[in-house]
Design an enzyme around this catalytic site. Structure first.
Site, mmCIF file in Angstrom:
data_model
loop_
_atom_site.group_PDB
_atom_site.id
_atom_site.type_symbol
_atom_site.label_atom_id
_atom_site.label_comp_id
_atom_site.label_asym_id
_atom_site.label_seq_id
_atom_site.Cartn_x
_atom_site.Cartn_y
_atom_site.Cartn_z
ATOM 1 N N HIS A 21 4.637 -0.115 -1.005
ATOM 2 C CA HIS A 21 3.193 -0.229 -1.207
ATOM 3 C C HIS A 21 2.646 -1.459 -0.469
ATOM 4 O O HIS A 21 1.685 -1.368 0.291
ATOM 5 C CB HIS A 21 2.906 -0.328 -2.704
ATOM 6 C CG HIS A 21 1.481 -0.575 -3.054
ATOM 7 N ND1 HIS A 21 0.611 0.439 -3.341
ATOM 8 C CD2 HIS A 21 0.774 -1.728 -3.168
ATOM 9 C CE1 HIS A 21 -0.579 -0.072 -3.622
ATOM 10 N NE2 HIS A 21 -0.505 -1.402 -3.520
ATOM 11 N N GLU A 22 3.294 -2.591 -0.675
ATOM 12 C CA GLU A 22 2.828 -3.825 -0.031
ATOM 13 C C GLU A 22 3.088 -3.805 1.471
ATOM 14 O O GLU A 22 2.333 -4.393 2.241
ATOM 15 C CB GLU A 22 3.483 -5.043 -0.678
ATOM 16 C CG GLU A 22 3.083 -5.265 -2.117
ATOM 17 C CD GLU A 22 1.596 -5.423 -2.330
ATOM 18 O OE1 GLU A 22 0.891 -5.925 -1.433
ATOM 19 O OE2 GLU A 22 1.115 -5.044 -3.414
#
Length: 124
Positions: A21-22
């Site tokens: 996600h990051e």
């Protein structure tokens, strides 16, 4: 022992999801020309940290989350700050993490249905 392994597995899976996600935010920010100061998996103080390409990559002590910090959030100045991107680029940065989560969920659903033989559940 089973409880310990279950909790450890949950932490590992959570960190993989958070990392992807990051990473989506990181790639989108760098493509938009935003200077990224920190990419962190985990929260709190870093116990492993490396500087590469102007970004500090770190693994932090508390393995429950993560963040991607734009350079202007840390007080740095320069031409490629987060606040200077267009609304469209900012929207892309925000939605990139959600898009990766959605693709990962669909991929895992597809894999689980395929592996159990239930992928063709609509065809009787």
């Amino acid at each position: 022992m089973t409880l310990f392994l279950s909790i450890l597995g949950l932490i590992v899976i959570l960190n993989v999801v958070v990392g992807l996600h990051e990473a989506a935010h990181l790639v989108t920010m760098k493509r938009a020309g935003v200077a990224v100061a920190v990419y962190s998996i985990g929260l709190g103080k870093a116990f492993i940290s490396r500087e590469w390409g102007g970004t500090r990559y770190q693994l932090a002590i508390i393995p429950l989350g993560g963040y991607c910090s734009a350079a202007d959030e840390d007080g740095k100045t320069g031409p490629s700050l987060y606040g200077r991107v267009s609304y469209w680029q900012m929207t892309q940065i925000w939605l990139s993490g959600v898009a990766v989560n959605l693709v990962l969920a669909l991929l895992l659903l597809h894999t689980s249905l395929w592996s159990t033989g239930r992928f063709g559940f609509w065809a009787s």
